[in-house]
Motif scaffolding. Sequence first.
Motif, mmCIF file in Angstrom:
data_model
loop_
_atom_site.group_PDB
_atom_site.id
_atom_site.type_symbol
_atom_site.label_atom_id
_atom_site.label_comp_id
_atom_site.label_asym_id
_atom_site.label_seq_id
_atom_site.Cartn_x
_atom_site.Cartn_y
_atom_site.Cartn_z
ATOM 1 N N LYS A 35 15.516 5.007 -2.958
ATOM 2 C CA LYS A 35 15.619 6.357 -3.532
ATOM 3 C C LYS A 35 15.443 6.384 -5.046
ATOM 4 O O LYS A 35 15.277 7.458 -5.622
ATOM 5 C CB LYS A 35 16.971 6.973 -3.150
ATOM 6 C CG LYS A 35 17.012 7.406 -1.689
ATOM 7 C CD LYS A 35 17.807 8.669 -1.506
ATOM 8 C CE LYS A 35 17.242 9.490 -0.368
ATOM 9 N NZ LYS A 35 18.081 10.648 -0.039
ATOM 10 N N GLY A 36 15.534 5.234 -5.690
ATOM 11 C CA GLY A 36 15.356 5.183 -7.139
ATOM 12 C C GLY A 36 16.468 5.901 -7.887
ATOM 13 O O GLY A 36 16.236 6.521 -8.926
ATOM 14 N N MET A 37 17.672 5.817 -7.367
ATOM 15 C CA MET A 37 18.774 6.563 -7.979
ATOM 16 C C MET A 37 19.332 5.865 -9.215
ATOM 17 O O MET A 37 19.319 4.644 -9.324
ATOM 18 C CB MET A 37 19.897 6.763 -6.957
ATOM 19 C CG MET A 37 19.438 7.695 -5.843
ATOM 20 S SD MET A 37 20.790 8.372 -4.899
ATOM 21 C CE MET A 37 21.252 6.972 -3.924
ATOM 22 N N LEU A 38 19.825 6.686 -10.134
ATOM 23 C CA LEU A 38 20.533 6.188 -11.311
ATOM 24 C C LEU A 38 21.920 6.815 -11.213
ATOM 25 O O LEU A 38 22.061 8.033 -11.271
ATOM 26 C CB LEU A 38 19.825 6.622 -12.595
ATOM 27 C CG LEU A 38 20.432 6.069 -13.889
ATOM 28 C CD1 LEU A 38 20.311 4.545 -13.942
ATOM 29 C CD2 LEU A 38 19.741 6.683 -15.098
ATOM 30 N N LEU A 39 22.931 5.964 -11.013
ATOM 31 C CA LEU A 39 24.253 6.469 -10.636
ATOM 32 C C LEU A 39 25.291 6.464 -11.740
ATOM 33 O O LEU A 39 25.250 5.637 -12.653
ATOM 34 C CB LEU A 39 24.801 5.614 -9.481
ATOM 35 C CG LEU A 39 23.949 5.546 -8.218
ATOM 36 C CD1 LEU A 39 24.492 4.467 -7.283
ATOM 37 C CD2 LEU A 39 23.913 6.889 -7.511
ATOM 38 N N ALA A 40 26.246 7.393 -11.622
ATOM 39 C CA ALA A 40 27.460 7.378 -12.452
ATOM 40 C C ALA A 40 28.600 7.682 -11.491
ATOM 41 O O ALA A 40 28.504 8.607 -10.684
ATOM 42 C CB ALA A 40 27.394 8.427 -13.543
ATOM 43 N N PHE A 41 29.648 6.880 -11.561
ATOM 44 C CA PHE A 41 30.800 7.069 -10.672
ATOM 45 C C PHE A 41 31.858 7.917 -11.374
ATOM 46 O O PHE A 41 32.339 7.566 -12.453
ATOM 47 C CB PHE A 41 31.349 5.714 -10.231
ATOM 48 C CG PHE A 41 30.355 4.940 -9.417
ATOM 49 C CD1 PHE A 41 30.263 5.147 -8.042
ATOM 50 C CD2 PHE A 41 29.464 4.052 -10.014
ATOM 51 C CE1 PHE A 41 29.325 4.479 -7.284
ATOM 52 C CE2 PHE A 41 28.509 3.375 -9.263
ATOM 53 C CZ PHE A 41 28.440 3.585 -7.892
ATOM 54 N N ILE A 42 32.204 9.042 -10.766
ATOM 55 C CA ILE A 42 33.066 10.054 -11.377
ATOM 56 C C ILE A 42 34.148 10.463 -10.368
ATOM 57 O O ILE A 42 33.843 10.621 -9.184
ATOM 58 C CB ILE A 42 32.222 11.335 -11.708
ATOM 59 C CG1 ILE A 42 30.942 11.000 -12.482
ATOM 60 C CG2 ILE A 42 33.044 12.417 -12.379
ATOM 61 C CD1 ILE A 42 31.146 10.684 -13.933
ATOM 62 N N PRO A 43 35.390 10.674 -10.828
ATOM 63 C CA PRO A 43 36.419 11.168 -9.897
ATOM 64 C C PRO A 43 35.984 12.521 -9.308
ATOM 65 O O PRO A 43 35.441 13.372 -10.028
ATOM 66 C CB PRO A 43 37.657 11.330 -10.781
ATOM 67 C CG PRO A 43 37.414 10.447 -11.961
ATOM 68 C CD PRO A 43 35.924 10.441 -12.174
ATOM 69 N N LYS A 44 36.219 12.686 -8.024
ATOM 70 C CA LYS A 44 35.822 13.902 -7.315
ATOM 71 C C LYS A 44 36.326 15.178 -7.989
ATOM 72 O O LYS A 44 35.661 16.211 -7.975
ATOM 73 C CB LYS A 44 36.411 13.841 -5.901
ATOM 74 C CG LYS A 44 35.453 14.210 -4.827
ATOM 75 C CD LYS A 44 36.136 14.084 -3.471
ATOM 76 C CE LYS A 44 35.101 13.803 -2.404
ATOM 77 N NZ LYS A 44 35.693 13.557 -1.096
ATOM 78 N N SER A 45 37.522 15.095 -8.593
ATOM 79 C CA SER A 45 38.120 16.274 -9.217
ATOM 80 C C SER A 45 37.304 16.783 -10.408
ATOM 81 O O SER A 45 37.490 17.909 -10.857
ATOM 82 C CB SER A 45 39.544 15.943 -9.673
ATOM 83 O OG SER A 45 39.507 14.849 -10.576
ATOM 84 N N ILE A 105 21.927 1.289 -19.459
ATOM 85 C CA ILE A 105 21.635 1.060 -18.043
ATOM 86 C C ILE A 105 22.255 -0.256 -17.584
ATOM 87 O O ILE A 105 22.083 -1.287 -18.222
ATOM 88 C CB ILE A 105 20.099 1.025 -17.788
ATOM 89 C CG1 ILE A 105 19.416 2.287 -18.346
ATOM 90 C CG2 ILE A 105 19.797 0.838 -16.300
ATOM 91 C CD1 ILE A 105 19.822 3.592 -17.722
ATOM 92 N N LYS A 106 23.009 -0.181 -16.498
ATOM 93 C CA LYS A 106 23.612 -1.388 -15.935
ATOM 94 C C LYS A 106 23.059 -1.602 -14.527
ATOM 95 O O LYS A 106 22.822 -0.641 -13.808
ATOM 96 C CB LYS A 106 25.135 -1.239 -15.848
ATOM 97 C CG LYS A 106 25.790 -1.298 -17.222
ATOM 98 C CD LYS A 106 27.282 -1.425 -17.111
ATOM 99 C CE LYS A 106 27.866 -1.647 -18.509
ATOM 100 N NZ LYS A 106 29.321 -1.536 -18.514
ATOM 101 N N GLU A 107 22.894 -2.872 -14.191
ATOM 102 C CA GLU A 107 22.402 -3.186 -12.859
ATOM 103 C C GLU A 107 23.609 -3.522 -11.986
ATOM 104 O O GLU A 107 24.482 -4.260 -12.406
ATOM 105 C CB GLU A 107 21.486 -4.428 -12.906
ATOM 106 C CG GLU A 107 20.361 -4.343 -13.924
ATOM 107 C CD GLU A 107 19.274 -3.346 -13.529
ATOM 108 O OE1 GLU A 107 19.095 -3.095 -12.318
ATOM 109 O OE2 GLU A 107 18.610 -2.822 -14.437
#
Length: 113
Positions: A35-45, A105-107
């Motif tokens: 999908k070629g996604m670039l992600l950031a992990f964020i609390p759902k709230s 950018i982190k892998e």
Amino acid sequence: MKTYHGSCHCGAVRFTVDADLTEGMRCNCSYCKRKGMLLAFIPKSQVTIEEGGETLTTYLFNKKVINHQFCSICGVQPFGHSGDTMAINLNCIADEDLDHTTLTIKEINGKSF
Ligand SMILES: [Zn+2]
């Protein structure tokens, strides 16, 4: 914190993220790589689905713990979630809200999970 606006490609799904986005993660797992996604992990709230929640389709694979959500009209995946965490696809954030050239950018080695 800043409010970022995001959407799928067709605009059916719209969401906002309250965060300070400074880094993006590229995952090499079989799914994110395709999908070629670039992600950031964020609390759902800190994430609000403003529109189109009903348009989202959920895809599960492997251990089936991450709900990968994509728009059933255009196929673009704005985010996925697992527990209290959302993985935002930064490629779905509006250009005027986030300048990708400023991101670190982190892998991540999702392949090994
Ligand atoms: Zn869409």
